[in-house]
Design a protein around this motif. Structure first.
Motif, PDB file in Angstrom:
ATOM      1  N   ARG A 204      10.093  -3.480  -5.297  1.00 22.91           N
ATOM      2  CA  ARG A 204       9.599  -2.584  -4.434  1.00 22.91           C
ATOM      3  C   ARG A 204       8.713  -1.673  -5.433  1.00 22.91           C
ATOM      4  N   CYS A 205       7.709  -1.371  -4.688  1.00 22.54           N
ATOM      5  CA  CYS A 205       6.652  -0.463  -5.200  1.00 22.54           C
ATOM      6  C   CYS A 205       7.433   0.791  -5.741  1.00 22.54           C
ATOM      7  N   GLU A 206       7.301   1.335  -6.872  1.00 23.65           N
ATOM      8  CA  GLU A 206       7.768   2.580  -7.206  1.00 23.65           C
ATOM      9  C   GLU A 206       6.645   3.552  -8.308  1.00 23.65           C
TER      10      GLU A 206
ATOM     11  N   HIS B 270       0.780  -1.191   0.183  1.00 21.33           N
ATOM     12  CA  HIS B 270      -0.003   0.149  -0.038  1.00 21.33           C
ATOM     13  C   HIS B 270       0.853   1.364   0.270  1.00 21.33           C
ATOM     14  N   TYR B 271       1.957   1.303  -0.061  1.00 21.90           N
ATOM     15  CA  TYR B 271       3.072   2.378   0.094  1.00 21.90           C
ATOM     16  C   TYR B 271       4.071   2.026  -0.817  1.00 21.90           C
ATOM     17  N   VAL B 272       4.572   3.506  -1.179  1.00 21.28           N
ATOM     18  CA  VAL B 272       5.768   3.353  -2.217  1.00 21.28           C
ATOM     19  C   VAL B 272       6.891   2.896  -1.525  1.00 21.28           C
ATOM     20  N   GLY B 273       7.546   2.013  -1.746  1.00 22.82           N
ATOM     21  CA  GLY B 273       8.780   1.417  -1.326  1.00 22.82           C
ATOM     22  C   GLY B 273       8.436   0.015  -0.622  1.00 22.82           C
ATOM     23  N   ASP B 274       7.134  -0.053  -0.590  1.00 27.09           N
ATOM     24  CA  ASP B 274       6.812  -1.705  -0.072  1.00 27.09           C
ATOM     25  C   ASP B 274       7.155  -2.810  -0.830  1.00 27.09           C
ATOM     26  N   HIS B 275       7.732  -3.822  -0.251  1.00 27.54           N
ATOM     27  CA  HIS B 275       7.876  -4.965  -0.896  1.00 27.54           C
ATOM     28  C   HIS B 275       6.660  -5.523  -1.781  1.00 27.54           C
ATOM     29  N   CYS B 276       6.937  -6.180  -3.139  1.00 29.15           N
ATOM     30  CA  CYS B 276       5.968  -6.493  -4.140  1.00 29.15           C
ATOM     31  C   CYS B 276       6.672  -7.525  -4.619  1.00 29.15           C
TER      32      CYS B 276
ATOM     33  N   LEU C  42       2.388   7.625  -0.637  1.00 33.64           N
ATOM     34  CA  LEU C  42       1.030   7.210  -0.722  1.00 33.64           C
ATOM     35  C   LEU C  42       0.611   7.754  -2.307  1.00 33.64           C
ATOM     36  N   ILE C  43       1.219   8.646  -2.617  1.00 35.32           N
ATOM     37  CA  ILE C  43       0.555   9.512  -3.673  1.00 35.32           C
ATOM     38  C   ILE C  43       1.933   9.331  -4.889  1.00 35.32           C
TER      39      ILE C  43
END
Length: 205
Positions: A71-73, A46-52, A85-86
């Motif tokens: 990571r989410c980018e 749910h956050y930028v930088g979270d593991h995916c 978040l955005i």
């Protein structure tokens, strides 16, 4: 419950409460990425930088899962990260905006604020900065500091130092003028002038 049991309960509850408050203030109340099943999958990113793994949560708009770093980018078209978040698009001077970061991403000396001629906030130069064309004949503008702003800006230490220096200089000038006046208009002294020849005395036999 007696007094000792109340004290023991307070000693246990208060540290837990304060630690929770401190963690929320630091932003550490989120689960750790490693070892947490909710953050190891795409649904919990749910956050930028979270593991995916392959995709990020649908909550994150304009974000993608980097298959190299997992990571989410934010995408290249929306590179500005707001509170993790955005993902927002970078803005230039005169563009509509909602956050300062979208303006400073393109120009560090700009900010997002509303002016007298705009109802909605737009990217504008900060105080003491003026918009200047990037090149001769170019429509792209960037913020340059006004050289006169530092002279016109009131600075209390500078003003105090300047006044003290002027006062000291005035005292020195008055002292020099007074000494010069005394030396020029000195009083006549009561003894003879050594530059004159000595008087001759004649004796008549």
């Amino acid at each position: 419950m007696d007094r000792n049991e109340c004290l023991m309960s307070a000693m246990v509850v208060f540290p837990l409460f304060f630690s929770h408050v401190v963690l929320r203030a630091r932003g550490d109340d989120r689960p750790e990425h490693s070892g947490s099943p909710s953050y190891n999958g795409s649904k919990g990113s749910h956050y930028v930088g979270d593991h995916c793994l392959s995709t990020c949560s649908a909550i994150l708009q304009h974000a993608f899962c980097n298959t190299t770093s997992h990571r989410c980018e934010c995408s290249r078209e929306y590179p500005v990260v707001i509170d993790n978040l955005i993902c927002e698009e970078a803005r230039h001077l005169g563009d509509l905006c909602r956050y300062d970061k979208v303006c400073t991403f393109s120009d560090l000396n700009s900010e997002c604020r509303a002016g007298p001629d705009h109802l909605s906030p737009v990217c504008r130069c900060r105080v003491h900065y003026e918009p200047t064309p990037f090149q001769s004949g170019s429509t792209r503008m960037y913020c340059v500091k006004d050289p006169l702003s530092e002279l016109l800006e009131p600075d209390t230490p500078t003003v105090v130092g300047l006044l003290a220096g002027l006062a000291l200089m005035s005292c020195l000038i008055c002292l020099v003028l007074r000494l010069f006046y005394r030396a020029r208009h000195a009083r006549a002294r009561g003894y003879g002038d050594a530059s004159l020849p000595p008087p001759l005395s004649l004796t008549v036999a």
